[in-house]
Design an enzyme around this catalytic site. Structure first.
Site, mmCIF file in Angstrom:
data_model
loop_
_atom_site.group_PDB
_atom_site.id
_atom_site.type_symbol
_atom_site.label_atom_id
_atom_site.label_comp_id
_atom_site.label_asym_id
_atom_site.label_seq_id
_atom_site.Cartn_x
_atom_site.Cartn_y
_atom_site.Cartn_z
ATOM 1 N N TYR A 53 2.381 23.122 40.909
ATOM 2 C CA TYR A 53 1.552 22.870 39.721
ATOM 3 C C TYR A 53 0.070 23.165 39.994
ATOM 4 O O TYR A 53 -0.719 23.271 39.053
ATOM 5 C CB TYR A 53 1.680 21.426 39.220
ATOM 6 N N LEU A 193 11.275 14.969 26.787
ATOM 7 C CA LEU A 193 11.031 15.065 25.338
ATOM 8 C C LEU A 193 11.353 16.467 24.830
ATOM 9 O O LEU A 193 11.011 16.812 23.701
ATOM 10 C CB LEU A 193 9.559 14.733 25.038
ATOM 11 N N LYS A 235 5.232 14.008 30.132
ATOM 12 C CA LYS A 235 3.829 14.413 30.333
ATOM 13 C C LYS A 235 3.061 14.207 29.041
ATOM 14 O O LYS A 235 3.486 14.661 27.968
ATOM 15 C CB LYS A 235 3.762 15.879 30.754
ATOM 16 N N SER A 236 1.945 13.524 29.121
ATOM 17 C CA SER A 236 0.957 13.576 28.051
ATOM 18 C C SER A 236 -0.423 13.451 28.664
ATOM 19 O O SER A 236 -0.643 12.629 29.543
ATOM 20 C CB SER A 236 1.164 12.479 27.005
ATOM 21 N N ARG A 241 -1.003 8.738 23.406
ATOM 22 C CA ARG A 241 0.418 9.073 23.579
ATOM 23 C C ARG A 241 0.939 8.559 24.924
ATOM 24 O O ARG A 241 2.098 8.182 25.034
ATOM 25 C CB ARG A 241 0.628 10.586 23.446
HETATM 26 N N1 LIG Z 1 11.406 19.628 38.667
HETATM 27 C C1 LIG Z 1 11.151 20.603 37.840
HETATM 28 O O1 LIG Z 1 11.572 21.748 38.024
HETATM 29 C C2 LIG Z 1 10.298 20.327 36.630
HETATM 30 C C3 LIG Z 1 10.212 21.287 35.614
HETATM 31 C C4 LIG Z 1 9.420 21.001 34.495
HETATM 32 C C5 LIG Z 1 8.763 19.784 34.411
HETATM 33 N N2 LIG Z 1 8.827 18.870 35.447
HETATM 34 C C6 LIG Z 1 8.081 17.581 35.405
HETATM 35 O O2 LIG Z 1 8.496 16.869 34.246
HETATM 36 C C7 LIG Z 1 7.345 16.533 33.474
HETATM 37 C C8 LIG Z 1 7.696 16.414 32.024
HETATM 38 O O3 LIG Z 1 8.215 17.624 31.512
HETATM 39 P P1 LIG Z 1 7.415 18.551 30.481
HETATM 40 O O4 LIG Z 1 5.964 18.347 30.652
HETATM 41 O O5 LIG Z 1 7.962 19.930 30.637
HETATM 42 O O6 LIG Z 1 7.906 18.067 29.053
HETATM 43 P P2 LIG Z 1 7.946 16.699 28.231
HETATM 44 O O7 LIG Z 1 7.383 15.579 29.007
HETATM 45 O O8 LIG Z 1 9.320 16.608 27.692
HETATM 46 O O9 LIG Z 1 7.002 17.034 26.989
HETATM 47 C C9 LIG Z 1 5.624 17.236 27.138
HETATM 48 C C10 LIG Z 1 5.053 17.668 25.783
HETATM 49 O O10 LIG Z 1 5.261 16.624 24.830
HETATM 50 C C11 LIG Z 1 4.001 16.225 24.285
HETATM 51 N N3 LIG Z 1 4.069 14.767 24.115
HETATM 52 C C12 LIG Z 1 4.156 13.838 25.087
HETATM 53 N N4 LIG Z 1 4.234 12.604 24.566
HETATM 54 C C13 LIG Z 1 4.225 12.756 23.226
HETATM 55 C C14 LIG Z 1 4.275 11.846 22.140
HETATM 56 N N5 LIG Z 1 4.372 10.532 22.329
HETATM 57 N N6 LIG Z 1 4.233 12.351 20.885
HETATM 58 C C15 LIG Z 1 4.136 13.682 20.664
HETATM 59 N N7 LIG Z 1 4.074 14.589 21.664
HETATM 60 C C16 LIG Z 1 4.113 14.126 22.933
HETATM 61 C C17 LIG Z 1 2.951 16.646 25.284
HETATM 62 O O11 LIG Z 1 1.733 16.939 24.653
HETATM 63 P P3 LIG Z 1 0.346 16.122 24.927
HETATM 64 O O12 LIG Z 1 -0.008 16.267 26.378
HETATM 65 O O13 LIG Z 1 -0.620 16.801 24.029
HETATM 66 O O14 LIG Z 1 0.621 14.694 24.539
HETATM 67 C C18 LIG Z 1 3.576 17.928 25.853
HETATM 68 O O15 LIG Z 1 3.312 19.038 25.014
HETATM 69 C C19 LIG Z 1 6.361 17.661 33.812
HETATM 70 O O16 LIG Z 1 5.052 17.355 33.413
HETATM 71 C C20 LIG Z 1 6.573 17.764 35.293
HETATM 72 O O17 LIG Z 1 5.885 16.714 35.969
HETATM 73 C C21 LIG Z 1 9.603 19.139 36.534
#
Ligand SMILES: NC(=O)c1ccc[n+]([C@@H]2O[C@H](COP(=O)([O-])OP(=O)(O)OC[C@H]3O[C@@H](n4cnc5c(N)ncnc54)[C@H](OP(=O)(O)O)[C@@H]3O)[C@@H](O)[C@H]2O)c1
Length: 280
Positions: A53, A193, A235-236, A241
């Site tokens: 990252y 999410l 992630k937010s 949020r």
């Molecule tokens: N191991 C792996 O290969 C791998 C791969 C991908 C991700 N990850 C980890 O998993 C974490 C989470 O996955 P992700 O970031 O891909 O997706 P996620 O957490 O499912 O979704 C993040 C998105 O949702 C929005 N969001 C968050 N809370 C919200 C709420 N209450 N209402 C409306 N929108 C909301 C965020 O925007 P805002 O920031 O604007 O709120 C962002 O655009 C990553 O950050 C990373 O640490 C690991």
């Protein structure tokens, strides 16, 4: 305003891992510093990052800026395919610990198995050495299929603490979850999410339950992960949020609501990134 902390789960190797934490991809160092500090201020204790990252420095700064003692925080990071090897894993630890500015890492994961490279078992041997040396509190895998996990256990005799996989109500991964539960490995969901797409938060089943309960769609989805016994890291970067996503621990979903959300599953591994093909 500080909210109740997330409950923890006991890992195989003795560490206590919070059930809900902050994801930090794709934040850069400056954004991560800010997001991590506000999240910890709101009650988050688990932070998820990765060498890949490029924000471990910011995550470490945010942890310090929060003022919460290091031993009350749980930081996860992950190593890349270039680090698949016993010595390479030690170097990856030193590099990540240096960027995070910590002496120990709570959980170190192999980010992707990269089976075509065929070095993940050696990477895991490197993690076992770090665990034995007390440099990390827990070790694990990410994006490993059951066959990859089986091989790691068969060739090292050490069961990992965690496997972090892509999982949301449209990708419920029932077979993988059952397999991990049988092994006593904690299943952690990434993109809980549905990632940056709004589709899940606009889904009719999710919004119906959200309206009926006076919760947001994101809260319904995250509480579903909790009902399934998972650990997760939404992630937010937005403080409001972040608080919303942590406010899950004084209410629950009914069995019928859980079943309705689980029924959004698209079946099999539809939509799941194939770790035989992809990885870094
Ligand atoms: N191991 C792996 O290969 C791998 C791969 C991908 C991700 N990850 C980890 O998993 C974490 C989470 O996955 P992700 O970031 O891909 O997706 P996620 O957490 O499912 O979704 C993040 C998105 O949702 C929005 N969001 C968050 N809370 C919200 C709420 N209450 N209402 C409306 N929108 C909301 C965020 O925007 P805002 O920031 O604007 O709120 C962002 O655009 C990553 O950050 C990373 O640490 C690991």
């Amino acid at each position: 305003m500080t909210q109740p902390l997330a409950p923890t789960v006991a890992l195989k190797n003795g560490a206590q891992m919070p059930r809900l934490g902050l994801g930090t991809w794709p934040l850069d160092d400056a954004e991560a510093e800010q997001a991590v500090a506000t999240a910890i201020g709101s009650g988050y204790r688990l932070i998820d990052t990765a060498f890949n990252y490029g924000n471990e420095t910011g995550v470490g700064r945010g942890m310090k800026a929060s003022g919460v003692p290091r031993d009350e925080l749980f930081v996860t990071t992950k190593l890349n395919k270039e680090d698949h090897g016993v010595d390479e894993a030690q170097r990856a630890f030193e590099r990540s610990a240096g960027k995070l500015d910590v002496d120990t890492i709570d959980l170190l994961l192999i980010h992707w198995p990269n089976p075509q490279q065929d070095r993940y078992v050696d990477a895991y041997r490197g993690l076992v050495k770090l665990l034995e040396d007390g440099r990390v509190k827990a070790i694990g895998l990410s994006n490993f299929k059951p066959a990859h996990v089986d091989r790691v256990i068969a060739e090292t005799g050490v069961v990992p603490d965690v496997n972090q996989i892509e999982l949301d109500p449209t990708k419920t991964r029932a077979e993988v979850r059952t397999y991990l539960a049988e092994q006593g490995i904690v299943c952690e969901s990434w993109s809980p999410l549905g990632g940056r797409s709004d589709d899940l938060r606009h889904d009719a089943t999710i919004t119906r339950i959200a309206e009926a309960r006076g919760k947001t769609p994101a809260q319904i989805v995250l509480r579903w992960h909790m009902e399934l016994g998972l650990v997760t890291v939404p992630k937010s970067a937005d403080p409001q949020r972040q608080r919303e996503n942590l406010a899950l621990f004084d209410w629950s979903l009914t069995a019928d609501e859980v079943a309705a959300i689980t029924a959004l599953d698209q079946g099999g591994d539809v939509g799941v990134t194939d770790s035989e093909e992809f990885g870094h």
